[in-house]
Write a protein that holds these residues in place. Structure first.
Motif, PDB file in Angstrom:
ATOM      1  N   ASP A 178      53.901  -8.428  49.488  1.00 42.47           N
ATOM      2  CA  ASP A 178      53.790  -9.574  50.385  1.00 42.47           C
ATOM      3  C   ASP A 178      54.661 -10.754  49.968  1.00 42.47           C
ATOM      4  O   ASP A 178      54.766 -11.730  50.699  1.00 42.47           O
ATOM      5  CB  ASP A 178      52.324 -10.012  50.486  1.00 42.47           C
ATOM      6  N   MET A 223      49.252 -14.644  39.128  1.00 39.46           N
ATOM      7  CA  MET A 223      49.517 -13.244  38.786  1.00 39.46           C
ATOM      8  C   MET A 223      48.516 -12.277  39.432  1.00 39.46           C
ATOM      9  O   MET A 223      48.923 -11.236  39.940  1.00 39.46           O
ATOM     10  CB  MET A 223      49.546 -13.056  37.265  1.00 39.46           C
ATOM     11  N   PRO A 224      47.215 -12.581  39.417  1.00 36.00           N
ATOM     12  CA  PRO A 224      46.281 -11.597  40.000  1.00 36.00           C
ATOM     13  C   PRO A 224      46.462 -11.426  41.513  1.00 36.00           C
ATOM     14  O   PRO A 224      45.990 -10.449  42.074  1.00 36.00           O
ATOM     15  CB  PRO A 224      44.901 -12.200  39.704  1.00 36.00           C
ATOM     16  N   ASP A 225      47.143 -12.386  42.141  1.00 35.51           N
ATOM     17  CA  ASP A 225      47.296 -12.315  43.600  1.00 35.51           C
ATOM     18  C   ASP A 225      48.574 -11.604  44.021  1.00 35.51           C
ATOM     19  O   ASP A 225      48.854 -11.489  45.208  1.00 35.51           O
ATOM     20  CB  ASP A 225      47.333 -13.735  44.186  1.00 35.51           C
ATOM     21  N   ARG A 226      49.346 -11.158  43.068  1.00 35.90           N
ATOM     22  CA  ARG A 226      50.654 -10.621  43.418  1.00 35.90           C
ATOM     23  C   ARG A 226      50.624  -9.127  43.702  1.00 35.90           C
ATOM     24  O   ARG A 226      49.838  -8.385  43.118  1.00 35.90           O
ATOM     25  CB  ARG A 226      51.632 -10.862  42.260  1.00 35.90           C
ATOM     26  N   ASP A 277      53.923  -7.285  43.510  1.00 32.72           N
ATOM     27  CA  ASP A 277      55.352  -7.495  43.277  1.00 32.72           C
ATOM     28  C   ASP A 277      56.089  -6.163  43.451  1.00 32.72           C
ATOM     29  O   ASP A 277      55.965  -5.250  42.640  1.00 32.72           O
ATOM     30  CB  ASP A 277      55.508  -8.054  41.860  1.00 32.72           C
ATOM     31  N   LEU A 309      58.424  -5.124  40.516  1.00 33.42           N
ATOM     32  CA  LEU A 309      57.812  -4.504  39.343  1.00 33.42           C
ATOM     33  C   LEU A 309      57.416  -3.058  39.640  1.00 33.42           C
ATOM     34  O   LEU A 309      57.488  -2.196  38.760  1.00 33.42           O
ATOM     35  CB  LEU A 309      56.609  -5.324  38.877  1.00 33.42           C
ATOM     36  N   GLU A 357      58.790   0.060  37.419  1.00 31.39           N
ATOM     37  CA  GLU A 357      57.956   1.150  36.880  1.00 31.39           C
ATOM     38  C   GLU A 357      58.470   2.509  37.327  1.00 31.39           C
ATOM     39  O   GLU A 357      58.484   3.469  36.557  1.00 31.39           O
ATOM     40  CB  GLU A 357      56.502   0.988  37.352  1.00 31.39           C
ATOM     41  N   ARG A 376      49.639  -1.005  42.203  1.00 30.01           N
ATOM     42  CA  ARG A 376      50.174  -2.353  42.403  1.00 30.01           C
ATOM     43  C   ARG A 376      49.929  -2.882  43.811  1.00 30.01           C
ATOM     44  O   ARG A 376      50.394  -3.958  44.164  1.00 30.01           O
ATOM     45  CB  ARG A 376      51.676  -2.375  42.094  1.00 30.01           C
TER      46      ARG A 376
END
Lengths: 443, 443
Positions: free
Chosen positions: B248, B257-260, B262, B265, B269, B339
């Motif tokens: 998003d 960070m907890p709302d991402r 990404d 990333l 991975e 994720r």
């Protein structure tokens, strides 16, 4: 259909004063919608780059709006625009409020603009209420908060705060090879030299009694917690790093795995290390982002030879933020060592956080309370002109919720009722800081 | 200074024949250097894109060289160029050799070109030796082995092998919106329709008795082991995947960070998972590369909303390669799940490997042995026109060492002595496959 009229009648119990402002959120939205038309992309997307035709049209719109609201207009050499409402106490510094109207490509219509158009409406509401300012009140539009054209954010406020040198400003070139002064001269701003321009823009000692900025939160907290108003206590300044990895590349078929030094995989590891170090602080206030990740040659049949990462790390706690920066730089070295790639890292910027002035925090919270609006003290994790204004004036910010915390995208959205709340709080905050008089004071 | 003249006198012990070819490596290098001049970038970089002015000049150079060496020139509707040396046995299929002269941006001067210019020199050496072909010998230059202009590799050989449809070819557009036929018509190739063009290019049943391609290894094995000649037994065909992650996005400061979710990333991975799955086979023959990794919006102050990865996976063992492909696709799903990003994966291509024909493997190895050159059987991990030619003809390849295994870069390099070796082996291999006569046969 948008017709949130907020009629706010406030009784100061201790002083027996009636203080009333009326703000029509739908009117502010209508003005923001008209302003959004000045865009290089079709709405709802808004793209407005410094000193382009649409930026100049937006400036005309802002000045017209100031004029319609009886503000005395002044522009400085960099194109910062000020609209002044003269107070009865002209010897002290002004109460200044404002934000920016430029927009990165494909952004939305609320970021920045709310703090300009909303501030003019706040002044209009105070004027309608019969309030008379003590300290003069000024509404301003900052030049180039966004870094789009010259790669430098907050040009206007940096210059006002005296943090810019001619060398830095002339080293930043746009796509056409021009620096700021050249571009400014083309549209009727500027001066003979960059030094003269910067000298003319700098805020004189004590010139600003208070600076306050109204803005959408650009984060999800207020919406999630159903809080009306964010009282900003500090701005978490970003650190920005650039890390480049270089390997030898090779053919994706011909080069065997043990022979590779894949710069792209080094970059992938570092991006994940950034996340790990940020989460490692255990604080929700630490954030880190690898927002730019470019690899070359970037062909499916080539092992990446180069990777360039731009990394943004922020925290409200400066030393903790610096610890993450250092850990990321160490990881870059370790990854380069393990993957046998070359590495070059540099810190683009690493600014200290800014703290809001207690007078303004108090004024905002009291105003919100007086309006019956729920409010919470919070940190601005986004970067604003306020960060630099804090260096030359007591600073504070007012946040309103925005949908999903989204900004810098076309579907950025703030509810008209929240807009009305924010404008009302700004109006009462300015009234408080201005130390003027309400018509019913004598009652 | 480059004057490696290789005089090769060979005595066939069993048949008491003297077979002699003389190849001057420095002459081939001089021709390759002249050909390298036709480049959109300054040498040593070579950039030569299909049907551009430099590609057309390179084609003229190749045809002139064929003409100078008494080859009868023919061009097909897609611009594949053939130079024929008529044999005494015209009823059987030809012995065909060749490669390509187009070059990706900023490539080198040996990839492909060696197999064209070197093949013409191999024919010239046979002509000088007095050899008379039985089966006719043809040297060819394939059209567009590289995918630069239309995103499709090996257009010429795919069409010759009958694997292309008009729908596919017309769906591939260049930056100017043209498809292959339109671009071909502009430079004097093509036909009335894509179907007609493809029909005209397709190899008739039995038209090619043998196809053999001389190429630099594009890998480090021959150089590392000091082996003169690689006898290619198989071509590891690539699989290509595209994986897109979508989150998003958000503001790099404002979004905690907890709302991402990404997308960048998630991509990081997956790139590391590709490496892990490839290494997990335990075989050096498995290779995998994330050669394209694009994130959007790609701004330092924005959490990546989109990531697009293009992944190349190759193995000489088809089922093992397919196992890695499946594992990568599973990882993409798992990462997306963890994720909370959306994922869309597709297989761009997943071709079977091609096996060299035993007659050609035998002919190449015997020729190298006869020349006193060390040689080893090996797999081509790079993709060649040979992969598609194998579908319509017995196929084989000859590799020579290249510096550090590098290719697709300006410093791609092969030693003149290795070039002379490769051209000599190609000459004797063609002589063998042609089943012609040497002047001393009667001795």
């Amino acid at each position: 259909m948008l017709c949130w009229a907020v009629l706010l009648a406030l009784i100061g119990f201790s002083q027996c004063m009636a203080k009333t402002v009326t703000v029509d959120g739908s009117k502010v939205v209508e003005l923001l919608t008209r302003l959004a038309n000045f865009s290089d992309h079709e709405n709802p997307a808004v793209t407005r780059i410094l000193f382009t035709q649409n930026d100049m049209l937006a400036r005309r719109f802002v000045k017209n709006l100031m004029r319609e609201n009886n503000l005395l207009i002044r522009e400085d050499a960099m194109g910062n625009i000020f609209g002044r409402w003269e107070g009865s106490n002209p010897t002290t510094g002004v109460v200044l409020t404002g934000s920016h109207c430029d927009a990165i490509p494909l952004a939305g219509m609320y970021d920045g603009t709310l703090g300009v158009v909303g501030a003019i409406e706040a002044v209009a509401a105070l004027q309608r209420s019969g309030f008379k300012p003590g300290r003069s009140i000024e509404v301003m539009m900052f030049t180039s908060e966004e870094p789009t054209r010259f790669g430098l954010s907050c040009s206007g406020s940096r210059a006002m705060a005296g943090t810019l040198t001619p060398e830095v400003l002339e080293s930043k070139l746009d796509a056409g090879g021009q620096h700021f002064l050249q571009a400014a001269n083309e549209v009727g701003y500027g001066a003979a030299t960059t030094q003269e321009m910067l000298d003319a823009v700098r805020v004189p000692e004590g010139g600003i009694a208070y600076f306050v900025e109204l803005h959408i939160e650009q984060g999800p907290l207020l919406e999630r917690e159903s809080v009306d108003i964010g009282v900003v206590t500090a701005i978490a300044a970003p650190a920005a790093l650039e890390v480049k990895f270089a390997g030898d590349g090779g053919h994706a078929g011909g080069q065997l795995m043990p022979d590779r030094n894949d710069a792209g995989l080094a970059g992938a590891e570092l991006a994940l290390a950034v996340e790990r170090h940020v989460l490692g602080t255990g604080s929700v206030d630490t954030v880190g982002t690898t927002g730019t990740f470019e690899i070359a040659p970037g062909a499916i049949n080539s092992v990446p030879r180069d990777a360039r990462l731009a990394i943004d790390i922020r925290d409200i706690d400066g030393p903790r933020r610096d610890g993450v920066v250092a850990a990321v730089l160490r990881s870059a070295e370790q990854i380069a060592d393990q993957r046998k790639v070359r590495v070059a890292s540099r810190i683009i910027n690493q600014d200290p956080p800014a703290t809001s002035h207690p007078d303004i925090v108090e004024a905002v919270a009291t105003s919100a309370d007086a309006l019956g609006l729920s409010n919470k003290r919070m940190v601005s994790r986004a970067y604003h002109d306020s960060l630099f204004m804090a260096r030359v004036a007591p600073m504070g910010m007012i946040f309103i919720p925005c949908k999903n915390g989204w900004s810098h995208r076309p579907d950025e959205f703030a509810k008209p009722s929240d807009i009305a709340n924010g404008v009302s709080v700004l109006a009462l905050t300015m009234a408080r800081l201005s130390e003027g008089s309400w018509p019913k004071d004598e009652l």
